[in-house]
Design a protein around this motif. Structure first.
Motif, PDB file in Angstrom:
ATOM      1  N   TRP A   1       2.369   8.853 -50.610  1.00  0.00           N
ATOM      2  CA  TRP A   1       2.378   8.307 -51.969  1.00  0.00           C
ATOM      3  C   TRP A   1       3.057   9.261 -52.948  1.00  0.00           C
TER       4      TRP A   1
ATOM      5  N   ASP B   1       6.782   9.154 -52.958  1.00  0.00           N
ATOM      6  CA  ASP B   1       7.410   7.861 -53.314  1.00  0.00           C
ATOM      7  C   ASP B   1       8.080   7.210 -52.111  1.00  0.00           C
TER       8      ASP B   1
ATOM      9  N   TYR C   1       6.825   4.718 -50.387  1.00  0.00           N
ATOM     10  CA  TYR C   1       6.387   3.334 -50.212  1.00  0.00           C
ATOM     11  C   TYR C   1       7.516   2.361 -50.573  1.00  0.00           C
TER      12      TYR C   1
ATOM     13  N   ASP D   1       9.286  -1.253 -52.082  1.00  0.00           N
ATOM     14  CA  ASP D   1       9.213  -1.940 -53.375  1.00  0.00           C
ATOM     15  C   ASP D   1       7.956  -2.819 -53.406  1.00  0.00           C
TER      16      ASP D   1
ATOM     17  N   THR E   1       2.387   2.475 -59.303  1.00  0.00           N
ATOM     18  CA  THR E   1       3.322   3.586 -59.096  1.00  0.00           C
ATOM     19  C   THR E   1       3.164   4.679 -60.148  1.00  0.00           C
TER      20      THR E   1
ATOM     21  N   ASN F   1      -2.495   9.105 -55.505  1.00  0.00           N
ATOM     22  CA  ASN F   1      -1.845  10.382 -55.782  1.00  0.00           C
ATOM     23  C   ASN F   1      -2.825  11.546 -55.716  1.00  0.00           C
TER      24      ASN F   1
END
Length: 355
Positions: A171, A174, A176, A178, A191, A198
């Motif tokens: 996570w 970034d 992951y 869309d 996000t 996070n």
């Protein structure tokens, strides 16, 4: 629940750990006011800022530790949990969000509550002031905490922490796909920095510490030089990461390794600090008031910046602003603690009962 786990009523080491985390966060925000679009004005400000970025994740560890240790010794009651979190976290979060919004409106002529989205973001993302995002992240953890009570064996909690590490790494990186097809216009929430994935490993590490406290304490005592050596290696690694062109954040993958090691070091140091009451007492006070100091300090720093902006342009001035901000915040927290129903404003631990 395991019958052999620790059920201590009070952990003298934790106020020290929490105090260090608090002081590091205040240092980050003090030195951040030295930052310009082109970087920090000096190496001292840059180093103080970047090394102090370990503070915020430690707060997450301590928050989960205290919550889990409370469940260990008292059991879990959903009603008591909801009431406690509403009073000690949600209420101060709302009150201080309003304080900062009023400050923005009347001292900076800012526009607040312009539309439903902005109001929603104040609540969900902590957008009333830049530091409040972390309180929003803690609240997310509190939402899932009752589900974690389905896992009460400490071996399973440890396993869950281990499993969380690659998820947290995934996570933070970034990695992951869309998520818009799933969450639509709310994707920005998933996000955002506040999203609990996070920070999930730090929270779970705090729970692991609570379940394995005695073993952890024995480990740091037995292998003191190993803990110190690893900590030196961590700080050396951070030093070589620091660059004038890059601002290291609290939410970065390296901290998944650094934070557990840093917390072990702080536990070790606390054992020595506890030997001298004169040394321990200031840390105890700051640790007890740490959440209140966290909530208040940006406001105090903004006021200091208005009165003596020159302090934030050099290392000596930054140290002066830092010490003054901590002192004022501590004093204000003491005054607030004397007020009736002060817990609704700032969460302050109850005094330790004499044994």
């Amino acid at each position: 629940m395991d019958s052999h786990i620790n059920r201590k009523m009070f952990y003298d080491e934790i106020p020290f750990v929490r105090a260090i985390a608090c002081l590091m966060v205040v240092m980050v925000h003090t030195t951040a006011r030295n930052y310009t679009g082109e970087g920090f004005t000096g190496d001292a400000a840059m180093l103080m800022n970047q090394f102090s970025r370990l503070g915020t994740p430690v707060f997450a560890v301590v928050s989960a530790f205290l919550l889990t240790s409370s469940v260990i010794k008292r059991g879990f009651s959903l009603q008591r949990f909801v009431t406690s979190r509403a009073v000690k976290i949600v209420s101060p979060y709302i009150i201080w969000s309003l304080v900062y919004l009023l400050f923005i409106k009347y001292f900076h002529d800012g526009l607040i509550f312009r539309n439903a989205k902005q109001t929603f973001d104040y609540i969900v993302l902590g957008d009333a002031k830049t530091h409040l995002w972390f309180i929003a992240a803690i609240i997310q953890f509190y939402i899932i905490f009752p589900l974690l009570q389905l896992i009460r064996k400490r071996e399973l909690v440890l396993a869950l922490f281990i499993v969380s590490l690659p998820i947290n790494y995934y996570w933070l990186g970034d990695m992951y796909p869309d998520l818009t097809p799933v969450f639509g216009k709310f994707t920005y929430i998933i996000t955002d920095l506040t999203f609990f994935l996070n920070w999930i490993s730090y929270f779970l590490f705090g729970s692991v510490l609570a379940y394995y406290w005695e073993e952890v304490v024995q480990f740091v005592k037995k292998y003191q030089w190993l803990v110190v050596g690893i900590t030196v290696a961590v700080w050396t690694a951070i030093y070589y990461e620091i660059s004038p062109d890059v601002v290291l954040g609290s939410a970065r993958v390296q901290n998944l390794l650094y934070i557990p090691l840093w917390v072990l070091f702080l536990i070790l140091v606390s054992k020595y600090v506890l030997k001298g009451d004169a040394v321990y007492k200031p840390f105890r006070v700051i640790g007890d008031y740490s959440m209140g100091i966290y909530l208040l300090h940006p406001l105090i720093l903004d006021l200091i910046l208005e009165v003596v902006p020159g302090w934030f342009t050099n290392a000596g001035g930054l140290v002066a602003a830092y010490v003054l901000a901590v002192a004022i915040c501590t004093g204000v927290m003491k005054l607030i603690s004397l007020m009736p129903m002060s817990t609704f404003i700032v969460p302050i631990p109850k005094p330790k009962k004499p044994v």
